[in-house]
Design a protein around this motif. Sequence first.
Motif, short mmCIF file in Angstrom:
data_model
loop_
_atom_site.label_atom_id
_atom_site.label_comp_id
_atom_site.label_asym_id
_atom_site.label_seq_id
_atom_site.Cartn_x
_atom_site.Cartn_y
_atom_site.Cartn_z
N THR A 185 -70.17 -4.87 44.77
CA THR A 185 -70.65 -3.95 43.74
C THR A 185 -71.71 -4.60 42.86
N ALA A 186 -72.63 -3.77 42.36
CA ALA A 186 -73.72 -4.16 41.45
C ALA A 186 -74.48 -2.86 41.17
N ARG A 187 -75.63 -2.96 40.47
CA ARG A 187 -76.39 -1.73 40.21
C ARG A 187 -77.37 -1.41 41.33
N ARG A 188 -77.91 -2.43 42.01
CA ARG A 188 -78.99 -2.18 42.98
C ARG A 188 -78.46 -1.78 44.35
N VAL A 189 -78.70 -0.51 44.69
CA VAL A 189 -78.12 0.05 45.92
C VAL A 189 -78.77 -0.54 47.18
N ASP A 241 -73.13 0.51 36.84
CA ASP A 241 -73.48 -0.39 35.74
C ASP A 241 -72.20 -0.73 34.98
N LEU A 242 -71.72 -1.95 35.18
CA LEU A 242 -70.43 -2.35 34.58
C LEU A 242 -70.53 -2.58 33.06
N ALA A 243 -71.76 -2.58 32.54
CA ALA A 243 -71.90 -2.76 31.08
C ALA A 243 -71.70 -1.43 30.34
N SER A 260 -74.02 -17.41 22.02
CA SER A 260 -73.33 -16.13 22.29
C SER A 260 -72.88 -16.09 23.75
N TYR A 261 -73.78 -16.51 24.64
CA TYR A 261 -73.42 -16.56 26.07
C TYR A 261 -72.23 -17.51 26.26
N CYS A 262 -72.31 -18.71 25.68
CA CYS A 262 -71.20 -19.68 25.83
C CYS A 262 -69.90 -19.08 25.31
N GLU A 297 -80.98 -15.42 40.24
CA GLU A 297 -81.88 -14.70 39.32
C GLU A 297 -81.46 -14.87 37.87
N PHE A 298 -80.47 -15.75 37.64
CA PHE A 298 -79.87 -15.92 36.31
C PHE A 298 -80.91 -16.19 35.22
N LEU A 299 -81.85 -17.12 35.50
CA LEU A 299 -82.82 -17.51 34.46
C LEU A 299 -83.75 -16.37 34.09
N GLY A 324 -77.98 -13.76 43.96
CA GLY A 324 -77.46 -15.04 43.51
C GLY A 324 -76.07 -15.41 44.04
N ILE A 325 -75.23 -15.81 43.10
CA ILE A 325 -73.91 -16.35 43.45
C ILE A 325 -73.04 -15.28 44.12
N GLY A 326 -73.05 -14.06 43.59
CA GLY A 326 -72.21 -12.99 44.14
C GLY A 326 -72.58 -12.65 45.56
N ALA A 355 -66.36 -22.56 37.21
CA ALA A 355 -67.31 -22.91 36.14
C ALA A 355 -68.54 -23.58 36.75
N PRO A 356 -69.51 -22.77 37.17
CA PRO A 356 -70.72 -23.35 37.79
C PRO A 356 -71.61 -24.04 36.77
N GLY A 357 -72.35 -25.03 37.25
CA GLY A 357 -73.48 -25.58 36.50
C GLY A 357 -74.71 -24.85 37.01
N ASN A 403 -64.52 -11.63 39.66
CA ASN A 403 -65.36 -11.10 38.58
C ASN A 403 -66.52 -12.07 38.40
N ASN A 404 -67.64 -11.74 39.04
CA ASN A 404 -68.79 -12.63 39.02
C ASN A 404 -69.96 -12.07 38.20
N ALA A 405 -70.08 -10.73 38.11
CA ALA A 405 -71.22 -10.12 37.41
C ALA A 405 -71.27 -10.63 35.97
N GLY A 406 -72.45 -11.04 35.57
CA GLY A 406 -72.61 -11.55 34.21
C GLY A 406 -74.04 -11.99 34.01
N PHE A 407 -74.44 -12.11 32.74
CA PHE A 407 -75.77 -12.68 32.49
C PHE A 407 -75.77 -13.45 31.18
N VAL A 451 -65.57 -15.83 37.10
CA VAL A 451 -66.70 -16.76 37.06
C VAL A 451 -67.08 -17.01 35.60
N SER A 452 -66.83 -18.23 35.17
CA SER A 452 -67.21 -18.67 33.83
C SER A 452 -68.49 -19.48 33.96
N SER A 453 -68.50 -20.68 33.41
CA SER A 453 -69.70 -21.53 33.42
C SER A 453 -69.28 -22.89 32.85
N VAL A 454 -70.10 -23.91 33.09
CA VAL A 454 -69.92 -25.15 32.34
C VAL A 454 -70.01 -24.81 30.84
N1 LIG Z 1 -76.93 -19.40 38.00
C1 LIG Z 1 -76.42 -20.26 37.14
O1 LIG Z 1 -77.02 -21.32 36.84
C2 LIG Z 1 -75.06 -19.98 36.53
C3 LIG Z 1 -74.41 -21.03 35.87
C4 LIG Z 1 -73.16 -20.81 35.31
C5 LIG Z 1 -72.56 -19.56 35.42
N2 LIG Z 1 -73.22 -18.55 36.06
C6 LIG Z 1 -72.54 -17.24 36.14
O2 LIG Z 1 -72.52 -16.82 37.49
C7 LIG Z 1 -72.42 -15.40 37.55
C8 LIG Z 1 -73.44 -14.87 38.56
O3 LIG Z 1 -74.74 -15.15 38.07
P1 LIG Z 1 -75.98 -15.49 39.01
O4 LIG Z 1 -76.45 -16.83 38.66
O5 LIG Z 1 -75.68 -15.19 40.43
O6 LIG Z 1 -77.04 -14.44 38.40
P2 LIG Z 1 -77.92 -13.32 39.11
O7 LIG Z 1 -78.60 -13.85 40.31
O8 LIG Z 1 -78.74 -12.74 38.00
O9 LIG Z 1 -76.84 -12.23 39.59
C9 LIG Z 1 -76.14 -11.43 38.67
C10 LIG Z 1 -75.42 -10.33 39.42
O10 LIG Z 1 -74.75 -9.50 38.45
C11 LIG Z 1 -75.16 -8.15 38.63
N3 LIG Z 1 -75.23 -7.44 37.36
C12 LIG Z 1 -75.99 -7.77 36.28
N4 LIG Z 1 -75.84 -6.86 35.32
C13 LIG Z 1 -74.96 -5.92 35.79
C14 LIG Z 1 -74.41 -4.73 35.27
N5 LIG Z 1 -74.75 -4.29 34.05
N6 LIG Z 1 -73.53 -4.03 36.02
C15 LIG Z 1 -73.18 -4.46 37.26
N7 LIG Z 1 -73.68 -5.59 37.81
C16 LIG Z 1 -74.56 -6.30 37.09
C17 LIG Z 1 -76.55 -8.23 39.26
O11 LIG Z 1 -76.84 -7.08 40.07
P3 LIG Z 1 -77.70 -5.81 39.65
O12 LIG Z 1 -78.88 -6.31 38.88
O13 LIG Z 1 -78.03 -5.20 40.98
O14 LIG Z 1 -76.77 -4.96 38.85
C18 LIG Z 1 -76.38 -9.43 40.18
O15 LIG Z 1 -75.79 -9.03 41.40
C19 LIG Z 1 -72.63 -14.90 36.11
O16 LIG Z 1 -71.39 -14.56 35.55
C20 LIG Z 1 -73.23 -16.10 35.40
O17 LIG Z 1 -72.94 -16.11 34.01
C21 LIG Z 1 -74.45 -18.72 36.61
#
Ligand SMILES: NC(=O)c1ccc[n+]([C@@H]2O[C@H](COP(=O)([O-])OP(=O)(O)OC[C@H]3O[C@@H](n4cnc5c(N)ncnc54)[C@H](OP(=O)(O)O)[C@@H]3O)[C@@H](O)[C@H]2O)c1
Length: 255
Positions: A31-35, A59-61, A147-149, A186-188, A12-14, A179-181, A83-87, A133-136
């Motif tokens: 950095t992320a979990r998937r090598v 795993d940053l969690a 909770s996410y908000c 893979e966020f959804l 995704g974004i990262g 603050a992305p919209g 700091n982009n990792a988040g869900f 990285v926050s969000s709208v």
């Molecule tokens: N997409 C949107 O519509 C949207 C909108 C607003 C804000 N955002 C924000 O944008 C950021 C990036 O999201 P995205 O849309 O790119 O989602 P994404 O495609 O699901 O990517 C999330 C990334 O975070 C990593 N990650 C997840 N859990 C992790 C963990 N426990 N430890 C380390 N890394 C972890 C994932 O990698 P692994 O699974 O390999 O660990 C992946 O690289 C997030 O903070 C999200 O809240 C997204």
Amino acid sequence: MKYALITGASAGIGKALSYKFAEKGHNIIITARRVNELGNTKKDIESRFKVNVIVKTGDLAEDGAASRLYDDLKRYDINILINNAGFGDFCMPWEINLEKANRMLNLNVKALTELSLKFVRDHVEEDATLINVSSVGGYYLFPIAVSYCATKFYVSSFTEGIAAAVKMEGKKLRAKVLAPGPTESEFLIAASKDAVVNGKDFFTDKNAFITAERLADYTYRLYESDKVVGIVDGEKKLILKDPMFQIFTSDTKLA
Ligand SMILES: NC(=O)c1ccc[n+]([C@@H]2O[C@H](COP(=O)([O-])OP(=O)(O)OC[C@H]3O[C@@H](n4cnc5c(N)ncnc54)[C@H](OP(=O)(O)O)[C@@H]3O)[C@@H](O)[C@H]2O)c1
């Protein structure tokens, strides 16, 4: 040699940010979990751009993982931290899975805080940039994801607060909120198995989405600007803004 550290870079974004910052000539630590995903990205980026790519998995969690990652990277001269990792978790507050909510707090809030504070402590007097990285949803509440908000309100206010403190004390470091919209990623999948909540397709308007590559362009514009906040509006455009939270000063009159 300077590096940009990008968390959540396997998708995704990262991942798009990794390509954008590399294209602009920055060495990157991803950095992320998937090598495998990170390894493939490293290979591809290094074949296209004249930059170094360092891969760190984890795993940053997990408790203390963010601090361990930061300390492990001490030997690198990191001047940009993203700091982009988040869900997210799309459900009504009374339906939330507490174990998932805790993981979300650990990643979106705790890990981001640990990395930010260590980075700010080490680089406050330097030409360094923190982008969180926050969000709208870090400025507007969505009842389907409170909770996410709330985690993203934390990210926005915490980062704007750092920017305010840095400005007040005349320090060099820059702190910014992205603050992305809705953005293709893979966020959804992580937020809700099929984005259908209570029988409603949460994102009915697929046209509302921008690509992760376009968001990476927006992020680079925020990085180069002198503004603190970059928010994507309903027209899918980037709006660069001054901080949006009110700062308490000696003149502030509370209602
Ligand atoms: N997409 C949107 O519509 C949207 C909108 C607003 C804000 N955002 C924000 O944008 C950021 C990036 O999201 P995205 O849309 O790119 O989602 P994404 O495609 O699901 O990517 C999330 C990334 O975070 C990593 N990650 C997840 N859990 C992790 C963990 N426990 N430890 C380390 N890394 C972890 C994932 O990698 P692994 O699974 O390999 O660990 C992946 O690289 C997030 O903070 C999200 O809240 C997204």
